[in-house]
Scaffold this active site. Structure first.
Site, PDB file in Angstrom:
ATOM      1  N   TYR A   1     -23.716 -31.929 -12.131  1.00  0.00           N
ATOM      2  CA  TYR A   1     -24.466 -32.734 -11.161  1.00  0.00           C
ATOM      3  C   TYR A   1     -24.026 -34.173 -11.331  1.00  0.00           C
ATOM      4  O   TYR A   1     -23.992 -34.689 -12.451  1.00  0.00           O
ATOM      5  CB  TYR A   1     -25.958 -32.593 -11.425  1.00  0.00           C
ATOM      6  CG  TYR A   1     -26.851 -33.447 -10.555  1.00  0.00           C
ATOM      7  CD1 TYR A   1     -27.553 -34.531 -11.085  1.00  0.00           C
ATOM      8  CD2 TYR A   1     -27.020 -33.181  -9.197  1.00  0.00           C
ATOM      9  CE1 TYR A   1     -28.374 -35.324 -10.294  1.00  0.00           C
ATOM     10  CE2 TYR A   1     -27.849 -33.973  -8.400  1.00  0.00           C
ATOM     11  CZ  TYR A   1     -28.525 -35.033  -8.964  1.00  0.00           C
ATOM     12  OH  TYR A   1     -29.339 -35.824  -8.169  1.00  0.00           O
TER      13      TYR A   1
ATOM     14  N   ASP B   1     -18.006 -38.295 -15.841  1.00  0.00           N
ATOM     15  CA  ASP B   1     -19.374 -38.690 -15.499  1.00  0.00           C
ATOM     16  C   ASP B   1     -20.179 -38.697 -16.799  1.00  0.00           C
ATOM     17  O   ASP B   1     -20.610 -37.653 -17.277  1.00  0.00           O
ATOM     18  CB  ASP B   1     -19.970 -37.711 -14.482  1.00  0.00           C
ATOM     19  CG  ASP B   1     -21.403 -38.108 -14.130  1.00  0.00           C
ATOM     20  OD1 ASP B   1     -21.922 -37.621 -13.116  1.00  0.00           O
ATOM     21  OD2 ASP B   1     -22.010 -38.884 -14.906  1.00  0.00           O
TER      22      ASP B   1
ATOM     23  N   LYS C   1     -28.587 -44.227 -16.911  1.00  0.00           N
ATOM     24  CA  LYS C   1     -29.604 -43.899 -17.900  1.00  0.00           C
ATOM     25  C   LYS C   1     -29.672 -44.919 -19.054  1.00  0.00           C
ATOM     26  O   LYS C   1     -30.197 -46.015 -18.890  1.00  0.00           O
ATOM     27  CB  LYS C   1     -29.404 -42.466 -18.392  1.00  0.00           C
ATOM     28  CG  LYS C   1     -29.585 -41.425 -17.252  1.00  0.00           C
ATOM     29  CD  LYS C   1     -29.428 -40.022 -17.729  1.00  0.00           C
ATOM     30  CE  LYS C   1     -29.378 -39.056 -16.568  1.00  0.00           C
ATOM     31  NZ  LYS C   1     -30.686 -38.661 -16.028  1.00  0.00           N
TER      32      LYS C   1
HETATM   33  P1  KE4 Z   1     -29.338 -40.989 -11.020  1.00  0.00           P
HETATM   34  O1  KE4 Z   1     -28.930 -41.282  -9.598  1.00  0.00           O
HETATM   35  O2  KE4 Z   1     -30.483 -39.995 -11.074  1.00  0.00           O
HETATM   36  O3  KE4 Z   1     -29.613 -42.234 -11.854  1.00  0.00           O
HETATM   37  O4  KE4 Z   1     -28.095 -40.297 -11.748  1.00  0.00           O
HETATM   38  C1  KE4 Z   1     -27.512 -39.159 -11.178  1.00  0.00           C
HETATM   39  C2  KE4 Z   1     -26.764 -38.397 -12.250  1.00  0.00           C
HETATM   40  C3  KE4 Z   1     -25.388 -38.484 -12.297  1.00  0.00           C
HETATM   41  N1  KE4 Z   1     -24.678 -37.848 -13.247  1.00  0.00           N
HETATM   42  C4  KE4 Z   1     -25.292 -37.096 -14.185  1.00  0.00           C
HETATM   43  C5  KE4 Z   1     -24.473 -36.395 -15.222  1.00  0.00           C
HETATM   44  C6  KE4 Z   1     -26.700 -36.966 -14.181  1.00  0.00           C
HETATM   45  O5  KE4 Z   1     -27.304 -36.186 -15.120  1.00  0.00           O
HETATM   46  C7  KE4 Z   1     -27.454 -37.625 -13.201  1.00  0.00           C
HETATM   47  C8  KE4 Z   1     -28.964 -37.496 -13.100  1.00  0.00           C
HETATM   48  N2  KE4 Z   1     -29.587 -36.574 -14.004  1.00  0.00           N
HETATM   49  C9  KE4 Z   1     -30.827 -36.017 -13.566  1.00  0.00           C
HETATM   50  C10 KE4 Z   1     -31.389 -35.116 -14.659  1.00  0.00           C
HETATM   51  N3  KE4 Z   1     -30.509 -34.093 -15.071  1.00  0.00           N
HETATM   52  C11 KE4 Z   1     -31.804 -37.070 -13.193  1.00  0.00           C
HETATM   53  C12 KE4 Z   1     -33.234 -36.640 -13.070  1.00  0.00           C
HETATM   54  C13 KE4 Z   1     -33.693 -36.690 -11.644  1.00  0.00           C
HETATM   55  O6  KE4 Z   1     -32.913 -36.324 -10.739  1.00  0.00           O
HETATM   56  O7  KE4 Z   1     -34.869 -37.070 -11.459  1.00  0.00           O
END
Ligand code: KE4
Length: 435
Positions: A144, A239, A267
């Site tokens: 993701y 990523d 994060k």
């Molecule tokens: P954000 O747009 O949520 O800050 O980041 C997206 C993203 C990009 N790349 C990786 C590897 C990620 O894990 C994420 C976001 N992770 C999720 C939880 N696995 C965020 C939680 C959510 O969507 O509320």
């Protein structure tokens, strides 16, 4: 546990917010649980609106590696607050933050701040396409990279949790250039590259996949990606939104000794405030506007308040000694959870690395999306609910990681393990009765 205030707030939220939450993975739908509404947090504990306290292993989905309300981070935020929060005009702290990221992350020579991991990944993809003049992107099933249109193909996190194969609203033309392949399958990748390799702008990968649960790179997988990208002139994008500053000061690229061309961050870099970043080789980054023609922008990018939180966290993490402690704590926790599962006679495969982990309710190894999807999500849902009732908060999804932080003390780990002994016995009873 009484949760009447959370329940009432959830009912109100559902009237004015889609699904009652501002991000799908917070919904407890996948585990048959109405979400908690949190009133405050400190250290490794969160307190809900009913006054119930939980040991927290979500940590805002990764950012709070130092724990909630970390004094150093809070102090730096307070200092900036007196001077304002955002100017939309360059500040000293943005230069310091960029310098710190360049110092800590081996492959990053130049970096651009954005406001989320999604922005970081979508910007890195656009830059790779602009730099190479190519259109195709390769990603891996179950990974993701945020909710940017061209990356919402066979994605993990909430899409896997709720079984959403793609998503309405993304025209097929947008994802026509996105190829998603099995994680850890180098032969499959090589075959795809033989067919389209010269059209591929970038291969984007989570160097440790943490959005289908936690899946480690097979021996040679990351090295193979590096070689294949170099061979075909495609860019390798790591990523590291989760692994960055989590696996060590230099993230997964330092941990595994692989040099990507671009890196996405998020994060931890924000210290709990909204920050993302993308960076890499200077000759590539200089294509980003206004230095170059690849456009990307953001009203609140690099705002001094968020920079102060992120920079305080990076400085604390870079002082040394913390990662060894985090790994010891995670090893202790994971061993305890494995013993609890064995004692209850429940099949759990626990993947872990550094201070990250995931317990899959399956007896078989989990090495990709296909094997992760075999996990018993009903058993996980029972485990989640039993643990919450015992004051321990894991992710409300089988396909998310748990995060150990500096604020988790021995006593917290022992309470968690004891709760798991009891919770897993209930899982055994309920699953044996087919409940
Ligand atoms: P954000 O747009 O949520 O800050 O980041 C997206 C993203 C990009 N790349 C990786 C590897 C990620 O894990 C994420 C976001 N992770 C999720 C939880 N696995 C965020 C939680 C959510 O969507 O509320």
């Amino acid at each position: 546990m009484k949760r009447s205030v959370s329940k009432r707030l959830y009912e109100e939220a559902c009237k004015v917010i889609p699904g009652g939450v501002n991000s799908p993975v917070r919904s407890g739908k996948a585990v048959g649980f109405e979400p908690l509404f949190i009133k405050k947090a400190a250290g490794c504990r969160i307190t809900d609106e009913d006054g119930n306290v939980y040991i927290d292993y979500v940590g805002s989905w990764g950012p709070l590696i130092l724990g909630h309300s970390n004094p150093e981070v809070q102090e730096e935020i307070a200092k900036v607050l007196d001077r304002g929060t955002s100017y939309g005009i360059p500040t000293r702290i943005e230069v310091e933050m960029a310098g710190k990221v360049v110092e800590m992350v081996p492959s990053i020579e130049m970096v651009r701040m954005v406001n989320s991991g999604t922005e970081a990944a979508m910007s890195a993809i656009r830059l790779a396409r602009g730099y190479t003049g190519r259109k195709k992107i390769i990603k891996f099933n179950g990974c993701y990279h945020g909710h940017g249109d061209s990356l919402l193909v066979k994605s993990g996190s909430g899409l896997m949790t709720f079984g959403i194969p793609g998503t309405p609203g993304v025209p097929e033309e947008i994802v026509a250039h996105t190829i998603s392949l099995p994680y850890n399958d180098l032969p499959g990748l090589r075959q795809a590259m033989e067919e389209v390799g010269r059209e591929v702008a970038a291969i984007i990968v989570e160097p440790v996949a943490a959005n289908m649960g936690v899946v480690l790179p097979a021996q040679g997988f990351l090295e193979g990606l590096r070689c294949i990208c170099s061979e075909y002139g495609a860019l390798l994008i790591f990523d590291e939104v989760i692994t960055g500053f989590r696996l060590g000061p230099g993230g997964a690229q330092h941990y595994f000794g692989i040099t990507p061309d671009l890196t996405c961050l998020g994060k931890i870099i924000g210290g709990g405030l909204p920050v993302g970043a993308y960076g890499g080789r200077k000759d590539i980054m200089e294509h980003v506007a206004p230095a170059g023609n690849v456009y990307q922008a953001g009203t609140l990018s690099g705002n001094p308040l968020a920079m102060s939180a992120g920079l305080a966290m990076l400085k604390a993490l870079d002082r040394g000694g913390i990662y060894e402690q985090l790994e010891k704590k995670n090893d202790y926790l994971c061993s305890g959870l494995e013993q609890a599962a064995a004692s209850a006679g429940v099949a759990v495969t626990l993947n872990r690395i550094a201070s990250l982990g995931c317990g899959f309710f399956t007896p078989d190894p989990v090495t990709d999306l296909e094997s992760a999807a075999k996990a018993d999500t009903k058993a996980y849902a029972v485990f989640f609910r039993e643990m919450v009732d015992r004051g321990v908060y894991f992710a409300p999804s089988q396909f998310e990681a748990f995060f150990v932080g500096a604020a988790h003390e021995q006593e917290d780990l022992d309470v968690t393990i004891q709760a798991a002994y009891d919770a897993l016995k209930v899982v055994k009873q309920k699953c044996e009765c087919g409940l």
